[in-house]
Design a protein around this motif. Sequence first.
Motif, PDB file in Angstrom:
ATOM      1  N   ASP A 134      30.568  -7.441  21.459  1.00  0.00           N
ATOM      2  CA  ASP A 134      31.190  -7.188  20.152  1.00  0.00           C
ATOM      3  C   ASP A 134      32.006  -5.898  20.175  1.00  0.00           C
ATOM      4  OD1 ASP A 134      30.024  -9.449  19.170  1.00  0.00           O
ATOM      5  OD2 ASP A 134      28.678  -8.446  17.764  1.00  0.00           O
ATOM      6  N   ALA A 183      41.963   2.455   8.726  1.00  0.00           N
ATOM      7  CA  ALA A 183      41.150   3.589   8.281  1.00  0.00           C
ATOM      8  C   ALA A 183      42.003   4.673   7.639  1.00  0.00           C
ATOM      9  CB  ALA A 183      40.360   4.179   9.453  1.00  0.00           C
ATOM     10  N   GLY A 311      25.984  -8.673  17.554  1.00  0.00           N
ATOM     11  CA  GLY A 311      25.386  -8.352  16.263  1.00  0.00           C
ATOM     12  C   GLY A 311      24.760  -6.975  16.337  1.00  0.00           C
ATOM     13  N   VAL A 340      49.455  -2.246   2.139  1.00  0.00           N
ATOM     14  CA  VAL A 340      50.086  -2.184   0.822  1.00  0.00           C
ATOM     15  C   VAL A 340      51.042  -1.010   0.824  1.00  0.00           C
ATOM     16  CG1 VAL A 340      49.672  -1.712  -1.611  1.00  0.00           C
ATOM     17  CG2 VAL A 340      48.249  -3.347  -0.373  1.00  0.00           C
TER      18      VAL A 340
ATOM     19  N   ARG B  20      39.687   0.738  -3.625  1.00  0.00           N
ATOM     20  CA  ARG B  20      41.090   0.630  -3.232  1.00  0.00           C
ATOM     21  C   ARG B  20      41.409  -0.740  -2.655  1.00  0.00           C
ATOM     22  NH1 ARG B  20      43.319   1.199   1.878  1.00  0.00           N
ATOM     23  NH2 ARG B  20      45.453   2.022   2.036  1.00  0.00           N
ATOM     24  N   HIS B  24      44.027  -3.393  -4.006  1.00  0.00           N
ATOM     25  CA  HIS B  24      45.128  -3.807  -3.126  1.00  0.00           C
ATOM     26  C   HIS B  24      45.210  -5.324  -3.032  1.00  0.00           C
ATOM     27  CE1 HIS B  24      46.191  -0.015  -0.571  1.00  0.00           C
ATOM     28  NE2 HIS B  24      46.415   0.131  -1.841  1.00  0.00           N
ATOM     29  N   ARG B  25      44.069  -5.921  -2.682  1.00  0.00           N
ATOM     30  CA  ARG B  25      44.084  -7.363  -2.455  1.00  0.00           C
ATOM     31  C   ARG B  25      44.351  -8.109  -3.753  1.00  0.00           C
ATOM     32  NH1 ARG B  25      45.013  -5.311   2.053  1.00  0.00           N
ATOM     33  NH2 ARG B  25      46.716  -6.724   1.565  1.00  0.00           N
ATOM     34  N   LEU B  61      41.531   6.584  -0.212  1.00  0.00           N
ATOM     35  CA  LEU B  61      40.904   5.938   0.946  1.00  0.00           C
ATOM     36  C   LEU B  61      39.959   6.864   1.703  1.00  0.00           C
ATOM     37  CD1 LEU B  61      40.599   3.717   3.095  1.00  0.00           C
ATOM     38  CD2 LEU B  61      42.822   4.374   3.999  1.00  0.00           C
ATOM     39  N   ALA B 281      35.979   6.736  10.150  1.00  0.00           N
ATOM     40  CA  ALA B 281      36.873   5.589  10.297  1.00  0.00           C
ATOM     41  C   ALA B 281      36.088   4.280  10.232  1.00  0.00           C
ATOM     42  CB  ALA B 281      37.635   5.697  11.628  1.00  0.00           C
ATOM     43  N   TYR B 282      34.924   4.271  10.878  1.00  0.00           N
ATOM     44  CA  TYR B 282      34.097   3.055  10.876  1.00  0.00           C
ATOM     45  C   TYR B 282      33.791   2.618   9.452  1.00  0.00           C
ATOM     46  CZ  TYR B 282      30.264  -0.140  11.952  1.00  0.00           C
ATOM     47  OH  TYR B 282      29.459  -1.258  12.050  1.00  0.00           O
ATOM     48  N   ARG B 284      35.326   3.456   6.675  1.00  0.00           N
ATOM     49  CA  ARG B 284      36.526   3.086   5.908  1.00  0.00           C
ATOM     50  C   ARG B 284      36.949   1.657   6.214  1.00  0.00           C
ATOM     51  NH1 ARG B 284      40.661   8.080   6.907  1.00  0.00           N
ATOM     52  NH2 ARG B 284      39.122   9.748   7.085  1.00  0.00           N
ATOM     53  N   VAL B 285      36.854   1.277   7.496  1.00  0.00           N
ATOM     54  CA  VAL B 285      37.253  -0.089   7.880  1.00  0.00           C
ATOM     55  C   VAL B 285      36.288  -1.102   7.280  1.00  0.00           C
ATOM     56  CG1 VAL B 285      37.499  -1.690   9.828  1.00  0.00           C
ATOM     57  CG2 VAL B 285      38.455   0.631   9.976  1.00  0.00           C
ATOM     58  N   THR B 288      36.755  -1.379   3.546  1.00  0.00           N
ATOM     59  CA  THR B 288      38.005  -2.072   3.241  1.00  0.00           C
ATOM     60  C   THR B 288      37.852  -3.576   3.437  1.00  0.00           C
ATOM     61  OG1 THR B 288      39.296  -0.128   3.862  1.00  0.00           O
ATOM     62  CG2 THR B 288      40.441  -2.249   3.920  1.00  0.00           C
ATOM     63  N   ARG B 289      37.153  -3.971   4.493  1.00  0.00           N
ATOM     64  CA  ARG B 289      36.944  -5.399   4.748  1.00  0.00           C
ATOM     65  C   ARG B 289      36.046  -6.021   3.673  1.00  0.00           C
ATOM     66  NH1 ARG B 289      35.176  -6.369  10.812  1.00  0.00           N
ATOM     67  NH2 ARG B 289      35.947  -8.482  10.369  1.00  0.00           N
ATOM     68  N   ARG B 292      38.105  -6.586   0.462  1.00  0.00           N
ATOM     69  CA  ARG B 292      38.988  -7.743   0.588  1.00  0.00           C
ATOM     70  C   ARG B 292      38.218  -9.059   0.448  1.00  0.00           C
ATOM     71  NH1 ARG B 292      43.712  -9.130   3.076  1.00  0.00           N
ATOM     72  NH2 ARG B 292      43.827 -11.278   3.762  1.00  0.00           N
ATOM     73  N   GLY B 311      27.708  -9.625  13.012  1.00  0.00           N
ATOM     74  CA  GLY B 311      28.447  -9.488  14.262  1.00  0.00           C
ATOM     75  C   GLY B 311      29.734  -8.742  13.983  1.00  0.00           C
ATOM     76  N   THR B 312      30.861  -9.377  14.265  1.00  0.00           N
ATOM     77  CA  THR B 312      32.138  -8.711  13.992  1.00  0.00           C
ATOM     78  C   THR B 312      32.837  -9.295  12.773  1.00  0.00           C
ATOM     79  OG1 THR B 312      33.350 -10.228  15.424  1.00  0.00           O
ATOM     80  CG2 THR B 312      32.496  -8.230  16.447  1.00  0.00           C
TER      81      THR B 312
END
Lengths: 341, 341, 341, 341
Positions: A134, A183, A311, A340, B20, B24-25, B61, B281-282, B284-285, B288-289, B292, B311-312
Motif C-alpha cells: 500500500d 495537501a 491495510g 478548485v 473545505r 469545494h466538491r 486547508l 500532509a497525511y 490533510r490528504v 480532503t478525501r 469529497r 487500505g488505500t
Amino acid sequence: MRIGVLTSGGDCPGLNAVIRSVVHRAVADHGDEVIGFHDGWRGLLEGDHRPLDLDAVAHILATGGTILGSSRVRPEQLRDGVGRAREHVAELGLDAVIPIGGEGTLKAARLLSDAGLPIVGVPKTIDNDIAATDVTFGFDTAVGVATEALDRLKTTAESHQRVLIVEVMGRHTGWIALHAGMAAGAHAIVVPERPFDIDELTAVVGKRFEMGKRFAIVVVAEGAKPRRGSMDFETGGTDVYGHERFAGVARQLAVELERRLGKEARPVILGHVQRGGTPTAYDRVLATRFGRRAVEAAHQGEFGMMTALRGTGITLVPLAEAVARLKTVPDERYAESECVL
Amino acid sequence: MRIGVLTSGGDCPGLNAVIRSVVHRAVADHGDEVIGFHDGWRGLLEGDHRPLDLDAVAHILATGGTILGSSRVRPEQLRDGVGRAREHVAELGLDAVIPIGGEGTLKAARLLSDAGLPIVGVPKTIDNDIAATDVTFGFDTAVGVATEALDRLKTTAESHQRVLIVEVMGRHTGWIALHAGMAAGAHAIVVPERPFDIDELTAVVGKRFEMGKRFAIVVVAEGAKPRRGSMDFETGGTDVYGHERFAGVARQLAVELERRLGKEARPVILGHVQRGGTPTAYDRVLATRFGRRAVEAAHQGEFGMMTALRGTGITLVPLAEAVARLKTVPDERYAESECVL
Amino acid sequence: MRIGVLTSGGDCPGLNAVIRSVVHRAVADHGDEVIGFHDGWRGLLEGDHRPLDLDAVAHILATGGTILGSSRVRPEQLRDGVGRAREHVAELGLDAVIPIGGEGTLKAARLLSDAGLPIVGVPKTIDNDIAATDVTFGFDTAVGVATEALDRLKTTAESHQRVLIVEVMGRHTGWIALHAGMAAGAHAIVVPERPFDIDELTAVVGKRFEMGKRFAIVVVAEGAKPRRGSMDFETGGTDVYGHERFAGVARQLAVELERRLGKEARPVILGHVQRGGTPTAYDRVLATRFGRRAVEAAHQGEFGMMTALRGTGITLVPLAEAVARLKTVPDERYAESECVL
Amino acid sequence: MRIGVLTSGGDCPGLNAVIRSVVHRAVADHGDEVIGFHDGWRGLLEGDHRPLDLDAVAHILATGGTILGSSRVRPEQLRDGVGRAREHVAELGLDAVIPIGGEGTLKAARLLSDAGLPIVGVPKTIDNDIAATDVTFGFDTAVGVATEALDRLKTTAESHQRVLIVEVMGRHTGWIALHAGMAAGAHAIVVPERPFDIDELTAVVGKRFEMGKRFAIVVVAEGAKPRRGSMDFETGGTDVYGHERFAGVARQLAVELERRLGKEARPVILGHVQRGGTPTAYDRVLATRFGRRAVEAAHQGEFGMMTALRGTGITLVPLAEAVARLKTVPDERYAESECVL
C-alpha cells in the motif's frame, strides 16, 4: 542465525530505521548475529561488510541516509554477479540476506532468490510506486517536505503575483505530486501518468486570474510530459549509463505559461531535499515494522518474499509479484484531487 | 442540493480541511449550496449557521481548529433534541447533513439517522480508536507532535541522566503512545489496554541502567492504569459532567520509579499541543478525501453511513457499525513495539 | 493621528507582523486611524487603500507574505511620482507614512522625506545587507529554511557519494550563505564579496575526498562569481527591466567540479522557499518591535528616520544613513566560518 | 597547546556546537590537542576525560545535549575542589580549560581563575539571563519551541473556548515568556520580574471575553509569583539540595482564573522540550562563534575571561563582570510586549 543486511539505490528516509529494527529483532529477540554489507550489492559481491550489534544502531532511528552506504551496483550487471553473491553468502555462513531497496534492488533480489539464495526483501522508494505494498516508507517524508515547501511558496507567489511551477520527484509516477498538491491546495497537478495538454493547463491557470486571484501554484512531477504535439518540449535524452535524463519540465512549463498568460511564471525545483534527512514518525513506524517482519520471515524460512503493508497489517508477498508492475496513480485518485481555482 | 456541515467534539487537526473539501466538491462540482452550523450540534439545534462558499474556505486547508467552532452539546442529552434537529433541517431545506466528529458525535449522528434525517458522518479523533476505519485524520499530526517532543526530550534526559515519563493523549486506547513510542525509540510504552505491573516496569527501566545506559524514556498514555494491586494509584474520579477525570499517571509513575530506582525521574505531560495547529500532509490528504466522499454519498443518497479509509481507498460504512466498538491496540501490534533497552 | 502603511519589494517573512504591530500600537495605544496602501508605492501613488483596524490584523502575526500586497513600482521612476504621493497624503489627511521595504524602498522613502513628507521607514530584506541595522527581519527565517534544507541534503549527499552545490539567496552579499553554511557545517562557503578561484575550490573539495570522506557540501550565494580568468563563466546579462539576471552559479560550479574531480556533483537551487511562509519567533519579535518603534517615532515627530536594531535595543537612524552603503560580509566574519574538511 | 573542555549544568541546545568549534579551531587551525572532561566539573575533579579529535566531533553540530555529559557538581562545594582541579590541570599538562555553562558554572570558573588556573568561559543558558552578553545560545531554540507550541495551542484554545495558561521556563527571569509571548501573540505575559496582581490579570482576560472573543492565551514564566497578598499561593519550598522548588504557577493560575471568570481554564506546562533537541541555525552560529573565540583567547593568553555577543561581534568580558548580576527583563522591554486583546 546469521543475517546479512544491505541498502541499495537512492537515498530514502527510513533506511536506518529498518537496519535498526532488523538488528533489534534479530539480536535482542533471537540471539542472531547480523552483518551489514557496505554500499549495497557491491558489499555483498566484494565481501565488504562489518558486524552490526545493538550499539551500532543505538542512535540511528531518526537519522536520514544509511549507515551502510549505498550504490547503484546491480549483481545482474556484473560478470558472475550471482556466483560471487552465492560464494560470499556461503563463506560468511549467512542464513538470510535482507536487501532494502527499490524496484531495481528487488529485481536483483528476485534473481538471487531464484538462484537459491535465502532472500527477504524490504521495499524502499520515496516514489511509492511499488504495486505490492500500500505504501513504502520514505514517501510520507518526501510528501511532507514538498508540502512544507509549497506552504511557504504560496505566500511568496501571492506577494509577487506570480505563477510558480513547482517540480517534485516522481520519474514514472505522480504520487508525490498528487499528495503534496492536495495537501497544499495546488491549483493544478501534473503527473507522468497523464500527459498534459498545454492549452488546457493554460486555460486552467488563466481562469484563476480571470477570477481575480493574484497567483497560482502548479505542482508537476519531474517525469511529466506534454501530450504529443501539445507543445515544443525538449527531452532529456539518456546519460552515459543509459538512464533517462530529465528535461526540466518545470522550467519549460514556466517559459511557456509566461508567454501565453503574460504573467510572471517561475520554476522551483525542490530536488534532493525530498529524499534526505530525518524521517517522519509515519515512516519510522513503517520502516520499523518492515524490519521486524523481515527477521520473522527469515526465522520462519519464508524466503523469496518481500514485506508489504496491506491495510493496517504487515504481510509478505512473493518477490515475483512485488516487481511485476509499477503502481501508477489511477484515474479515481487523480479525480479526487480536482483542484478548485 | 443544500448541505449542512458541522464539527463537534474536541479539537483535531484536519477539521478545516474536511470543511473545505465538502464546500469545494459540493459548490464547484455540483453547484450545491452549503451552510455551516456553529459550535457543532448546538448550531443545528438552535438554527445558528452561516453560508459557506468558496471564499469562506479559501485559506483554511493548513490551519488547525475549526472555522465553525465546536462544542460538546449532544442532541440526545437535550429535551426534544431530535425533534428540534428535524425541524431546523426541514426549515432550512437541507438535503443532507454532514457531522464531523468522534465517537459521541457519530452516536448522535446514528440517532438522527435512525430518526430519518439524511446524515453522512465523517469520523474524527486524534486517538485513532474508531474501529470502522483504518485511520482517522488528526492521528498522524498528534503522533508527529509527540514524536518531535520525544526526540527533543531524549537529549535532555541523557544530559540530566534522568528517567522521563512522557504522558501522551489516549484515554481509552494507546495508539498515540504506541506509534510515538516506536517512532522515537522509547524504552517502555504503557497503554490503557494493558494495565501495567509496576514491578515489571521498574525491572525494565532498572535493567537499562544496569547495562550502563544513563537515561530512559517511558511513554505512557494518559488513560494507562496499574494492574490491580500493583501499586497505590490515585484515581481521578469524575467531574461534574460525569466524565472521568485523569489521575496524572505520569506524575505518579515518576514518583514511584524514582523511589524504587534511586534515579531522578520526571513527568512531562505533552497535553493539548497534540491536538492543535497545522495538520501534517497525511492528515490533510485524508481529511480532503473524506470530505469529497461524504458529498458524493449525499448525492448518491447513501445516508446513515460514515466515510472510512480501508487500505488505500475511501469507502462508506454504516454508522451503526462505526460506533459498535472501540478499536484498541491488539496484542500483535503491541508486540511489534517491543522496546530494546 | 492618521497613519498610512505600505509594504514594497520582494516577499519577506515578518511583513505581516510589522503591519499588525503598527495597527496595534497606533489604534490600541493612541487611538489613531490606520490605512494600508495596496501593492506598495503603487497604492500610495494611485490612492488605492483600505482601513486597517484591530480585526483586520487579528490572525496575521504568524503568516508569511503581506496582506497589503507588494509591487516593485517606485515613485522616482514615475512621472510626477513625488507630486502624486504628496497629493494623496494630503487628501487622506495622513500625519505619517510608514513604508516597509528594502534598499530601493528606503531610497524612495528618503526621496519623499526630502520632499517634505512625514516618513518613518522600516527596513526589510532577507539578505540582511542594510548597514544601519544589526539585523533585518526575514533573515533569520531564510537562514533557518536554508539550514534545514542543508541538514536534509547532507544525508543524501553522503548516501549518493556526491558533491552538492547548494545555491542560496544573496545577490550582492553572502550573509545567508555564511550563516546557513556555518549552521549546517558546509565544507566550503562561496559569497559574492569574495570572487572564488575555481582551482582553490577544487583543491578544497578534492582534499576532503583524499581524506577518505565520501561527500561534500558547498554553499554558494546566487550572486557569487569566479575571480576574473579563473574559469569560463556565463553571465546572466540583464532582463528587459535592466535587472541583472543570474547565471546559475551552482549549475556552472557543479559541471566544473564534476569535470575536475571526477565525482558526481549536482546543483540544488533552494529558491523562493527562503522568502515565504511563517516567520521564526526571532523574526516575529524583531518585526513587532520595529512596528511599535515606527509608531512611536511618528508620534514624536521623528520623521526621515528608519527603525534599526543596535545590540538589543531598537533605535532610529536617518534614512540617509540607512541607504548609504550595503552591509557586506567583512573579512573577520568570513574567517570565522573557516570550514573544516 | 593542550586544551580541556567541559559542559556543566542543565541541557542547552548548542553545547555540542561549541565543543565542535573548539576542537575545529584548536586542532585544525593551531595543531592543538583537546581533551573533553566527562560530566562537567566532576570530570575535571576526578580526572575523567577522553581525547577529542576531528572525528569525535564530526556529526554533532546539529544534535542536542552534550557528548561530554553534564552534572551539577561544583568545585567550590567539594572539599579541596580547587586543589584537585589544579592538580589534574597540571598532571594533564593543560594550557587552557574552557568550561561551558551557566551562572553557577561561571562562578566556579571565576573561582578557579582567581586561583590561577588558565580559564576561558563560555556562557550557556536557555534563560538568556547573563548580563554580560547580549544573547546566550539555547535561548533562540527554547523560544522557538515554545512559540511553535503556542501556535498549536491557539487553535485548540479557540476550538474549546478556553483560557490556556502556558508555563514556560524561566525561574528568575521572563525572557522566554516575553519573546515567545510576543512571537505567538499571547494575550497576557507574566514574568518573575513583575509579581502579578490576580485582579488585574482577571480583568485583562475577562475584558477579552467581554469583547466577544472566545479564548485567551496567558504565557507565564515558571518563576512568576503573585504580588504579596494578591492571591493564595502555594510556594514550593526547597528540595533536599536547598534548591527552590517550583509551585506550579500555571496550575494555580488556571484554578483561580476559572473560578473568577467562569470559563474553562487549563494549564499547559511545556517543560523540558524547551531545552533539548536540535538547535536553531541562530544558536548553532552563535555557539560556533563562541567556541572559536574561546580558542583564540586561550592562544592570546586572555584568561579569566568569558566570550560574549555584543551587537554583531564576539568579544571577551572578565568572568567577574559576567556573573555580577542577573539580566532581568527591563521595563521598556516589557512595555513593548503590551498585549492587544
